[in-house]
Write a protein that holds these residues in place. Structure first.
Motif, mmCIF file in Angstrom:
data_model
loop_
_atom_site.group_PDB
_atom_site.id
_atom_site.type_symbol
_atom_site.label_atom_id
_atom_site.label_comp_id
_atom_site.label_asym_id
_atom_site.label_seq_id
_atom_site.Cartn_x
_atom_site.Cartn_y
_atom_site.Cartn_z
ATOM 1 N N ARG A 47 0.859 -1.174 0.000
ATOM 2 C CA ARG A 47 0.000 0.000 0.000
ATOM 3 C C ARG A 47 0.899 1.229 0.000
ATOM 4 O O ARG A 47 1.946 1.228 0.635
ATOM 5 N N GLN A 71 2.191 -2.027 12.916
ATOM 6 C CA GLN A 71 1.093 -2.774 13.501
ATOM 7 C C GLN A 71 0.714 -2.160 14.849
ATOM 8 O O GLN A 71 1.502 -1.407 15.432
ATOM 9 N N SER A 142 -0.922 -4.371 4.279
ATOM 10 C CA SER A 142 -2.198 -4.370 4.994
ATOM 11 C C SER A 142 -2.037 -4.610 6.486
ATOM 12 O O SER A 142 -2.909 -4.227 7.271
ATOM 13 N N ALA A 145 -1.200 -1.025 9.420
ATOM 14 C CA ALA A 145 -2.368 -0.179 9.169
ATOM 15 C C ALA A 145 -2.439 1.037 10.069
ATOM 16 O O ALA A 145 -3.450 1.740 10.082
ATOM 17 N N TYR A 146 -1.355 1.313 10.813
ATOM 18 C CA TYR A 146 -1.359 2.447 11.740
ATOM 19 C C TYR A 146 -0.159 3.355 11.475
ATOM 20 O O TYR A 146 0.893 2.898 11.021
ATOM 21 N N PRO A 167 -5.167 5.375 12.769
ATOM 22 C CA PRO A 167 -5.453 4.496 11.627
ATOM 23 C C PRO A 167 -5.101 5.148 10.293
ATOM 24 O O PRO A 167 -5.379 6.331 10.062
ATOM 25 N N GLU A 170 -8.109 3.123 4.577
ATOM 26 C CA GLU A 170 -8.206 1.779 4.026
ATOM 27 C C GLU A 170 -8.359 1.784 2.508
ATOM 28 O O GLU A 170 -7.740 0.979 1.808
ATOM 29 N N ARG A 257 -4.378 7.465 0.889
ATOM 30 C CA ARG A 257 -3.930 6.240 0.243
ATOM 31 C C ARG A 257 -3.992 6.445 -1.269
ATOM 32 O O ARG A 257 -5.051 6.759 -1.826
#
Length: 259
Positions: A47, A71, A142, A145-146, A167, A170, A257
């Motif tokens: 990502r 994480q 993925s 994500a933080y 966060p 997404e 993103r």
């Protein structure tokens, strides 16, 4: 990521002594981008994020900001707890080496990016050379994500701007905005004296106090404290709170993103 990359950033940031060296700083600072690590099967679910950091203060330059994708088990700092070595060195000396070592040692850290230049408010003389905002590209996967963000408040003994474990967006093209507060690492007494600050403080303020400043920790000023919200500049030393003080939030972090 290598220690050399982080050390290069530290040397160029802390090598300032006087306004004449600002041009050299602009040319020497290098960025550090760490792509997403492979997962346990050797695969990547990459990502990519565009992270923009803006200095919202009027009198506090930031060291080149670092953003970390990780994480939820990773915590760069926590209010009420002692600062880690990585935060201590960043907040006291603008030293990113321990942060690089931490990222290398933890598989839970999935990506890191560090800006190329300090962020300087438009009200300060050095803003003619340095921006108050910068945009970074951060790669993760993925599982990472933080987001956390840290940057030294250069005109302090052990102050830093921080954002802890928020966060990441997404969906592709989704964006989020976060405000970052100021923190005191609790590791060094706040003398507010140029002789106890990193040399870039004077250089970025366009001041020559006659003292060199320091890029190393002074054991005589060691403070066995914990991370707390920063009390700001109170005027006990060389800094005028009206010029170099601030109100929270000190930074805006916008994340999108992109892929």
């Amino acid at each position: 990521m290598t220690d050399t990359q982080f050390s290069t950033t530290r040397r160029t940031v802390l090598g300032l002594t006087g306004a004449g060296t600002l041009a050299a700083l602009a040319g020497c600072l290098g960025s550090v981008t760490v792509p997403a690590q492979a997962d346990g099967n050797g695969n990547r679910a990459a990502r990519t994020y565009r992270v923009t950091v803006a200095n919202l203060t009027t009198g506090q330059p930031f060291t080149p900001p670092a953003v970390v994708a990780h994480q939820p088990s990773v915590e760069l700092f926590s209010v009420g707890d002692p600062a880690s070595d990585a935060i201590k060195e960043l907040a006291e000396n603008g030293n990113l080496t321990p942060l690089g070592e931490l990222a290398e040692s933890l598989t839970e850290v999935r990506g890191v990016a560090v800006a190329e230049t300090p962020l300087v408010p438009t009200e300060l003389p050095a803003s003619e050379m340095f921006p108050y905002t910068t945009t970074l590209e951060l790669e993760t996967d993925s599982s990472g994500a933080y987001l956390s963000f840290v940057s030294m408040l250069i005109g302090t003994n052990d102050g830093f701007a921080g954002l802890d474990t928020v966060p990441l967006p997404e969906r592709v093209n989704e964006s989020r905005s976060y405000y970052a507060a100021s923190y005191d690492a609790g590791t060094e007494t706040n003398t507010e004296l140029y002789e106890d600050m990193v040399p870039p403080a004077q250089a970025l303020y366009g001041i020559d106090s006659g003292t060199d400043g320091t890029g190393t920790s002074n054991p005589d000023l060691a403070e066995d404290g914990v991370v707390t919200p920063h009390g700001g500049i109170v005027g006990d030393g060389d800094l005028d709170p009206e010029i170099y003080g601030w109100d929270d939030p000190v930074a805006l972090v916008q994340v999108e993103r992109t892929a």
